[in-house]
Design a protein around this motif. Structure first.
Motif, PDB file in Angstrom:
ATOM      1  N   ASP A   1     -72.410  35.009 -18.938  1.00 17.28           N
ATOM      2  CA  ASP A   1     -73.736  34.606 -19.453  1.00 17.28           C
ATOM      3  C   ASP A   1     -74.255  33.369 -18.726  1.00 17.28           C
ATOM      4  O   ASP A   1     -75.450  33.286 -18.426  1.00 17.28           O
ATOM      5  CB  ASP A   1     -73.697  34.401 -20.971  1.00 17.28           C
TER       6      ASP A   1
ATOM      7  N   ARG B   1     -78.678  36.666 -24.283  1.00 15.67           N
ATOM      8  CA  ARG B   1     -78.000  36.708 -25.600  1.00 15.67           C
ATOM      9  C   ARG B   1     -77.795  38.146 -26.078  1.00 15.67           C
ATOM     10  O   ARG B   1     -76.716  38.543 -26.478  1.00 15.67           O
ATOM     11  CB  ARG B   1     -78.887  36.017 -26.656  1.00 15.67           C
TER      12      ARG B   1
ATOM     13  N   ASP C   1     -83.163  35.038 -24.462  1.00 11.04           N
ATOM     14  CA  ASP C   1     -83.031  36.159 -25.407  1.00 11.04           C
ATOM     15  C   ASP C   1     -82.420  37.379 -24.737  1.00 11.04           C
ATOM     16  O   ASP C   1     -81.597  38.068 -25.322  1.00 11.04           O
ATOM     17  CB  ASP C   1     -84.402  36.565 -25.958  1.00 11.04           C
TER      18      ASP C   1
END
Ligand code: ATP
Ligand code: MG
Length: 346
Positions: A44, A59, A56
């Motif tokens: 990530d 995530r 977003d």
């Protein structure tokens, strides 16, 4: 001692390129039980290097990538699945490795060059993106991984990691392990092209068949695939080279598939010869590819649907995996700091 590390950026769901390029090999390595440790990282922090304003997306895709792993057969009791940003030790390692790499060396990295071009960064390259090969070296060395199963685009990253390891070990002390990249045996699989014929199927280019695609989507995508632009009528001779449909067949089709779905041919060489001679239509070849991919992806999709009923359980697996990975990385960081002589209070 065999330690394996690989990972994927949570910038989208995983696609056929990931599957043949790296994921399939990871599952084989896991099931062969010849490795002492297998770490699979959801990158990530690396995804944020070109998605800083799109948190977003990153995530959301952590869960998608974890589901893709497990639906393909990654077993969290045998492999440690973890989230990169949860291991602060990786940032510390990167910080020290940055002193061992020059700006011009990073500028020469062909994958980074190509990605900068594809993302149209021009003069506005985020520093984090430019330096991601260094952070990737931290990810690999933190676990002392010696085996890294990847697609071809990652070879320059592994080479960069090897240079950092040699430089660290000779400047300070022998602490780090030089990794080896493991490419798929079938060379077509090490860089699967996109549906549009682009050099690489890639989440960022939107030219993918995703592992989680519905049966209908797969069929539609195959029907609209680019083939040989000179093969206008069925009787025309065709080209199989640079023809994505045939490239996918060389990545996926085996003799078993011929027996099951296209028994009038024994194998891919026969099918190719017919297409090149003329008299074989694109739609028949596409139907065959569709049959193969439907058969390959159906069990993966069904497992994914079952797993997605318990999202809490997936996050618990990621939490446990991250805890385990963090401990391993902390041990390496301790050794790195003492090799460098910056463990002042010990
Ligand atoms: P992005 O476009 O966000 O970079 P990506 O599709 O390139 O996404 P990554 O997460 O960067 O995917 O790559 C993860 C792993 O999958 C790497 O080992 C990479 O080499 C491999 N891989 C990605 N795309 C392909 C492909 N088309 N063929 C073979 N291997 C691939
Ligand atoms: Mg990539």
């Amino acid at each position: 001692m065999n330690i394996v590390l690989t990972g994927d950026r949570p910038t989208g769901r995983l696609h056929l390129g990931h599957y043949v390029g790296s994921l399939k090999r990871r599952v084989e390595i896991q099931n062969a039980k010849t490795s002492d440790q297998i770490y699979i990282m959801i990158a990530d922090a690396q995804a944020l290097t070109d998605n800083a304003d799109n948190i977003d997306k990153v995530r959301r895709n952590i869960l998608e990538v974890a589901l893709d792993y497990m639906s393909c057969g990654i077993d969290p009791t045998q492999s440690t699945i973890f989230i990169q940003s949860q291991i602060p030790e990786l940032c510390e390692l990167s910080f020290y490795y940055m002193n061992l790499v020059t700006v011009s060396r990073l500028q020469r990295n062909p994958t980074v060059k190509n990605e900068i071009h594809l993302r149209n960064f021009k003069q506005s390259i985020p520093v984090g993106f430019f330096t991601y090969p260094i952070s990737q070296a931290a990810d690999i060395t933190a676990f002392k991984a010696n085996i890294v199963p990847v697609g071809e685009d990652q070879l320059p990253m592994i080479e960069q990691t090897r240079e950092i390891v040699r430089s660290f070990n000779s400047t300070y002390q022998e602490v780090l392990v030089e990794p080896t990249a493991v490419l798929p045996e079938n060379s077509t699989c090490s860089r699967l092209p996109g549906l549009d014929g682009a050099a690489k199927m890639s989440k960022s280019l939107g030219n993918c068949i995703y592992l989680a695609d519905s049966s209908n989507d797969i069929t539609k995508k195959i029907q609209s695939m680019f083939t040989d632009p000179t093969h206008l009528r069925v009787q025309d001779p065709g080209h199989t080279e640079n023809n994505p449909v045939f490239i996918y067949l060389s990545a996926f089709a085996n003799d078993e598939h011929f027996r099951a779905f296209l028994p009038e041919y024994q194998n891919l060489s026969e099918l190719k010869a017919h297409y090149e001679r003329g008299g074989l239509g694109d739609s028949k070849v596409k139907r065959f590819l569709n049959d193969i991919l439907q058969a390959e992806l159906k069990p993966i999709r069904e497992k994914r649907e079952a797993l997605s009923n318990d999202v809490g359980q997936i996050f618990e697996i990621l939490r446990q995996g991250s805890l385990h990975a963090q401990k391993a990385a902390a041990t390496t960081l301790d050794q790195v700091k003492s090799a460098m002589g910056i463990n002042y209070f010990k």
